[in-house]
Design an enzyme around this catalytic site. Structure first.
Site, PDB file in Angstrom:
ATOM      1  N   ASP A  99       0.805  -1.221   0.000  1.00 15.01           N
ATOM      2  CA  ASP A  99       0.000   0.000   0.000  1.00 15.01           C
ATOM      3  C   ASP A  99       0.839   1.273   0.000  1.00 15.01           C
ATOM      4  O   ASP A  99       0.363   2.319  -0.436  1.00 15.01           O
ATOM      5  CB  ASP A  99      -0.961  -0.003   1.192  1.00 15.01           C
ATOM      6  N   TYR A 141     -10.167  -0.442   2.170  1.00 12.87           N
ATOM      7  CA  TYR A 141      -9.718  -0.249   3.550  1.00 12.87           C
ATOM      8  C   TYR A 141      -9.431   1.212   3.847  1.00 12.87           C
ATOM      9  O   TYR A 141      -9.038   1.970   2.961  1.00 12.87           O
ATOM     10  CB  TYR A 141      -8.426  -1.038   3.807  1.00 12.87           C
ATOM     11  N   HIS A 185      -1.860  -7.643   7.612  1.00 15.87           N
ATOM     12  CA  HIS A 185      -1.459  -6.252   7.354  1.00 15.87           C
ATOM     13  C   HIS A 185      -0.068  -6.113   7.961  1.00 15.87           C
ATOM     14  O   HIS A 185       0.079  -6.200   9.177  1.00 15.87           O
ATOM     15  CB  HIS A 185      -2.383  -5.252   8.049  1.00 15.87           C
ATOM     16  N   GLY A 234       0.342   8.350   0.900  1.00 15.81           N
ATOM     17  CA  GLY A 234       0.041   9.779   0.990  1.00 15.81           C
ATOM     18  C   GLY A 234      -0.940  10.249  -0.070  1.00 15.81           C
ATOM     19  O   GLY A 234      -1.741  11.154   0.175  1.00 15.81           O
TER      20      GLY A 234
HETATM   21 CU   LIG Z   1      -7.744  -6.808   7.578  1.00 14.39          CU
END
Ligand SMILES: [Cu+2]
Length: 637
Positions: A309, A393, A443, A316
């Protein structure tokens, strides 16, 4: 690979110099950067700015800066020609109007420029123009293509035939019942399009199986669907009638002895700089330098799912505006973010960074048996926060500075699960709504912590509980002690957390002692959680090697900025931390950087649907012998 220096060319109107070398890039500077690059022939008709950011001067230069000194403002740009696929990594000086370096990227070997916001539109157009994809969608009973939402998903690097050197995305799609219906409730599963973004066509279609598209809607923002809000909550009001205790001057914030600079980068999002306490340096720079989300499903439609990500999607760039009373309560000060668009023009996001002060309960307390003394003090923290929305997300990045010298990062994960069709008995997903799967995933974050505990030269001690067997030294078996191990070289600094012995890593300054003669230190307290779950020889493991250890320690090198390397998008693997530590440099009493991996392993629950209540992870930096005694004795009653 070509490197060329340039002659000086006027790239538009020079902007007034910044007041500090780390001052955030302003809109004028972004325009100026574009002009300098254009004047040097680097911006053609099909050039897009995949990244543009401040090229920070080396640490020694920044530390030597005093107000009024001239600053050479430099930027780094990753440019992509969307017609040819050619990409370049450019460093330019805005002050001198010069190109300091321009390197053509070998994208098959070095990775692709990051994915851009506009690729969302590109994949929509590309898959919907493909007759094979339309036929596959039609086989699933879907004909209204305006309600199909294809997602631009990073392709990874799997050595699949015909993919080498192509700029690619993989596309899973979702269905809406109407334009306000959240598509995540209706995954069109078993169907993936592999898209070439330069040739703008579907290369390959995985039409694995026709699975029913889950029907139940997940519209958490529709009062008709969720029912009336509860009325039993009475108001809580947070007021600071005399205003907050912190001050903001440009990017510089001061609060209760703390001083720091706020930075914001298109890739890393919120960054903290030159953090000091009572004029004693603690951290030169702190950021989330990478984060990635690997998924567990080994099936043909999903084995490739892992999203970097930060390095692939640019944290940003996804920042959202915050709302007073919702995101932050009380006396708030906001900072706006200025980001480069794909066209190289500045784009402003108002209220992107929130600063506020919080009461966080009891700081210390004692009621004395003998003296009758009864004293209590309250703790506060300064909160610097931002939220990004990356597709489904949402992540909140909350840095906390406490009155007692602690620094914490809390990452709040919320938003909507990236769903699948649920197949009964699946080992890779939880059923979260009828026929709807919440796929297992992790994550994984990498915080880059460039420590300067009372100065630049630091060392790291691993500190943990040592249990001792009963014996002549331990006749009653009650003994235990503290084991301290100095990490001498980079190969020693690659470590795993161990909750069973409370393992922490103390960043000490061997040359500075407190009044007791102990070296001053700040401890990194990890929250031990599972590391990367993928197999050792999985493609994602070599691309995200940072996530196989909780700690890496490197010698400071201004070129070593990202845990998974400069360009993780489609990178074949091995970049970043494994490369950085390969030199096995001395880290004992040197200018060092800690890289801390932390995160969450997420087995979704029904409670995570249709919008997930916040779950958090993070870490703490805690002073150990940094002060001579409690630093919060002076808190008022
Ligand atoms: Cu998750």
């Amino acid at each position: 690979m070509t490197v060329r220096a340039s002659t000086q060319v006027d790239g538009g109107t020079p902007t007034p110099g910044p007041s500090h070398p780390l001052q955030r890039l302003g809109a004028d500077e972004i325009r100026r950067a574009r002009a300098v690059l254009a004047d040097h022939g680097l911006v053609g008709e099909h050039t897009r700015f995949a990244y543009l950011g401040l090229e920070e001067p080396p640490k020694q230069e920044v530390l030597a800066f005093t107000a009024g000194d001239p600053v050479d403002r430099r930027v780094r740009a990753i440019l992509l020609d969307t017609r040819s696929g050619a990409a370049a990594d450019v460093v330019a000086s805005l002050t001198r109007g010069a190109i300091d370096s321009s390197v053509e990227l070998d994208t098959a070997r070095e990775g692709q420029p990051p994915i851009m916001l506009e690729d969302l539109i590109a994949v929509d157009e590309i898959v919907k123009a493909d007759s094979g994809w339309r036929a596959a969608v039609a086989r699933r009973g879907i004909t209204e293509l305006d309600l199909v939402r294809p997602c631009p998903l990073s392709a990874g690097s799997f050595g699949l035939p015909g993919e080498e050197g192509r700029r690619m995305l993989r596309v899973l799609s979702f269905l809406q019942h109407h334009p306000k219906d959240h598509p995540w409730a209706h995954p069109i599963d078993g169907l993936v399009a592999y898209v070439d973004l330069i040739e703008r066509r579907v290369l390959h279609l995985i039409d694995h199986e026709v699975l029913p598209v889950p029907e139940e809607e997940g519209n958490f923002d529709d009062p008709a669907a969720v029912g009336p809000p509860r009325t039993s909550l009475r108001p809580i009001q947070i007021t600071q009638p005399e205003g907050p205790s912190f001050t903001v001057d440009g990017d510089e914030v001061t609060w209760e002895g703390w001083r720091l600079r706020i930075g914001f980068d298109a890739r890393e999002g919120l960054t903290l700089h030159q953090l000091s306490l009572q004029d004693r340096p603690v951290l030169y720079r702190a950021s989330v330098a990478e984060m990635m989300v690997p998924y567990a499903d080994p099936g043909p439609a999903r084995f490739w799912q892992n999203y970097f990500d930060a390095g692939e999607y640019l944290l940003g760039q996804q920042v959202v505006s915050l709302m007073l009373g919702c995101d932050c309560l009380g006396e708030i000060r906001y900072l706006d973010a200025v980001l480069p668009g794909g066209d190289g023009e500045p784009r402003e996001v108002p209220n992107a960074i929130c600063l506020h002060e919080e009461d966080v309960g009891v700081a210390w307390k004692h009621t004395d048996l003998f003296t009758g003394s009864s004293e209590t003090r309250r703790m506060r923290r300064l909160v610097v926060s931002t939220f990004v929305a990356i597709g489904n997300y949402d992540y909140g990045f909350f840095w906390y500075l406490y009155l007692d010298g602690r620094v914490e990062l809390e990452i709040k994960a919320t938003g909507v699960l990236f769903t699948s069709a649920y197949v009964e008995g699946s080992r890779w997903a939880t059923q979260v709504a009828p026929g709807l799967g919440g796929p297992y995933h992790q994550h994984m974050f990498s915080a880059r912590l460039d420590m300067t505990v009372d100065g630049v030269d630091n060392a790291v001690d691993e500190v943990e509980l040592e249990r001792l067997p009963a014996g002549p030294d331990n006749p009653h078996g009650n003994a235990f002690t503290r084991r301290v191990t100095r990490l001498a070289r980079e190969s020693d600094g690659v470590r795993t957390a161990d909750a069973s012995v409370g393992r922490s890593w103390q960043v000490v300054n061997p040359a500075q002692t407190n009044r007791l003669g102990q070296p001053v230190a700040y401890a990194l307290d990890p929250q031990p959680a599972p590391l990367l779950a993928a197999a050792t020889d999985a493609a994602v493991t070599s691309r995200a090697a940072f996530a196989t250890r909780h700690l890496w320690v490197t010698r400071y090198d201004p070129a070593q900025r990202y845990a998974a390397g400069d360009l993780p998008n489609q990178h074949p693997g091995g970049a970043g931390l494994p490369t950085y530590v390969a030199a096995d440099r001395d880290i004992d009493g040197a200018d060092i950087v800690l890289w801390h991996t932390f995160g969450m392993t997420h087995f979704p629950r029904p409670e995570d649907w249709p919008v997930m209540p916040v779950v958090s992870c993070g870490f703490t930096l805690r002073p150990v012998g940094f002060f001579d005694r409690s630093p919060v004795l002076d808190l008022p009653r």
